[in-house]
Write a protein that holds these residues in place. Structure first.
Motif, short mmCIF file in Angstrom:
data_model
loop_
_atom_site.label_atom_id
_atom_site.label_comp_id
_atom_site.label_asym_id
_atom_site.label_seq_id
_atom_site.Cartn_x
_atom_site.Cartn_y
_atom_site.Cartn_z
N GLU A 158 0.84 -1.19 0.00
CA GLU A 158 0.00 0.00 0.00
C GLU A 158 0.88 1.25 0.00
O GLU A 158 2.02 1.22 0.48
N ASP A 160 1.30 5.25 1.20
CA ASP A 160 0.84 6.24 2.16
C ASP A 160 0.12 7.35 1.40
O ASP A 160 0.73 8.01 0.54
N LEU A 198 -3.58 -4.65 5.38
CA LEU A 198 -3.08 -3.40 5.95
C LEU A 198 -3.78 -2.25 5.26
O LEU A 198 -4.16 -2.32 4.10
N ASP A 199 -3.97 -1.16 6.04
CA ASP A 199 -4.72 -0.01 5.53
C ASP A 199 -4.20 1.25 6.20
O ASP A 199 -4.08 1.32 7.43
N PHE A 200 -3.89 2.27 5.39
CA PHE A 200 -3.42 3.54 5.92
C PHE A 200 -4.59 4.38 6.43
O PHE A 200 -5.68 4.37 5.85
N ASN A 201 -4.32 5.12 7.51
CA ASN A 201 -5.30 6.10 8.00
C ASN A 201 -5.38 7.24 6.99
O ASN A 201 -4.37 7.86 6.67
N TYR A 207 0.09 6.72 10.01
CA TYR A 207 -0.64 5.72 10.79
C TYR A 207 -1.24 4.67 9.86
O TYR A 207 -1.86 5.01 8.85
N LEU A 208 -1.09 3.42 10.24
CA LEU A 208 -1.74 2.35 9.48
C LEU A 208 -2.17 1.25 10.44
O LEU A 208 -1.68 1.14 11.56
N THR A 210 -2.92 -3.04 10.75
CA THR A 210 -2.67 -4.35 10.17
C THR A 210 -3.57 -5.38 10.83
O THR A 210 -3.93 -5.26 12.00
N LYS A 243 -10.05 -2.05 8.13
CA LYS A 243 -10.29 -0.86 7.32
C LYS A 243 -10.65 0.36 8.17
O LYS A 243 -11.55 0.31 9.00
N ASP A 249 -11.86 8.73 11.00
CA ASP A 249 -10.87 7.67 11.16
C ASP A 249 -10.86 7.04 12.55
O ASP A 249 -10.11 6.08 12.79
#
Length: 330
Positions: A158, A160, A198-201, A207-208, A210, A243, A249
């Motif tokens: 992913e 950023d 995994l997903d970014f804020n 910030y992410l 997992t 997610k 967020d």
């Protein structure tokens, strides 16, 4: 029960499914689902959730010659990663959606080991990540540029959203952080078993989250990788999807291999100022699915709609409880 929190469901017959994607179309709730069958014809179903009418309608039905691994939407274009059943190799096609259920295939090509297509919004660039490289593709110039090449094999990748040169990839239970302008790679053990998502804020830099096979979900500040800044440790099953809500967020959704979804409020590690000492908490658990949930996505229309797809082909729309909306908005 509040009528707005009632789930809405649609079934795609006896079709296995592993992916779902949101599509940005004004403020509409539009989702694409791909089927995953080795011995059947596979299709992409594009459906719209009509919130006021509490129902799902079909907009497109697109045949694909292979098992659909992932769908990534960029405005009216769908990038589809699928496995060709004859060649047993990864292919990528781009489908342009038109009006009244019409569409056209822009390209269909073999791409060995492709794992993701990253599509920054309002940018003519997309990124193709395979298990060994990341390639930048300029849609206007139709030109490719290899920006990361590696001998090691990677699973997930992913970008950023706040720093276009910063990529995070997973290698089994490790995370690898790399700025494409530098050769240095930061690698650290994030889970005890394989990282599954995994997903970014979208609202807070660096910030992410997992999710792992070890029944843990963790929030990281990738500038400080010695420890997770938050860990969900009371989970009983493998975390298949994790997610961030794209609008608020502090809302995080997790899906599991037992068919449940957990919605959390994690204000303590969000971009929202913590005005009181209230701890993070579980907002709600959804249990309408009967099997593993490999596809989970928030709507890009509004903040409150969550769509999921179970392996057996059931798509379910859930919404954030009304009292939780009021807590966030008031």
């Amino acid at each position: 029960m509040d009528q707005q929190t009632q789930p809405v469901q649609i079934s795609f017959g006896e079709q296995n499914c592993k992916c779902i994607s949101n599509i940005v179309l004004n403020k509409r709730h539009v989702f694409a689902v791909g089927t995953w069958n080795a011995k059947k014809n596979n299709e992409i179903y594009v459906n719209e959730y009509l919130e006021l009418e509490q129902k799902l309608i079909q907009l497109y039905r697109i045949p694909i010659n292979g098992m659909i691994e992932k769908i990534i939407a960029k405005k009216e274009q769908l990038y589809v990663i699928y496995i060709d059943p004859q060649q047993r190799k990864t292919k990528l096609c781009c489908i342009e959606l038109a009006e009244n259920g019409r569409y056209q295939v822009n390209f269909d090509l073999l791409y060995e080991g492709l794992t993701n297509v990253i599509c920054p919004e309002d940018d003519p660039i997309i990124y193709l990540s395979s298990n060994k490289s990341i390639i930048q593709f300029d849609l206007n110039k139709q030109s490719f540029d290899n920006i990361i090449d590696d001998d090691d094999l990677f699973n997930l990748c992913e970008q950023d959203p706040h720093h276009k040169n910063l990529f995070v990839r997973s290698q089994n239970n490790y995370l690898c952080i790399q700025d494409t302008r530098e050769k240095k790679v930061t690698k650290f053990k994030a889970h005890s078993l394989q990282i599954l998502d995994l997903d970014f804020n979208p609202n807070k830099q660096y910030y992410l989250i997992t999710g792992g096979e070890d029944c843990l979900a963790k929030v990281w500040d990738i500038r400080k990788t010695q420890y997770a800044i938050k860990s969900f440790e009371d989970l009983q099953n493998s975390v298949l999807q994790a997610k961030f809500n794209k609008f608020h967020d502090q809302l995080v959704s997790l899906s599991f291999d037992d068919g449940t979804i957990s919605l959390y409020n994690i204000t303590s590690v969000s971009s929202v100022p913590q005005l009181n000492k209230e701890d993070d908490y579980l907002v709600k658990q959804y249990d309408e699915h009967e099997d593993s949930i490999y596809g989970l996505t928030w709507s890009r229309g509004t903040a409150w709609v969550l769509a999921s797809i179970g392996y057996s082909g059931h798509m379910i729309i859930n919404t954030v409880p009304t009292n939780e909306k009021y807590k966030i908005l008031l």
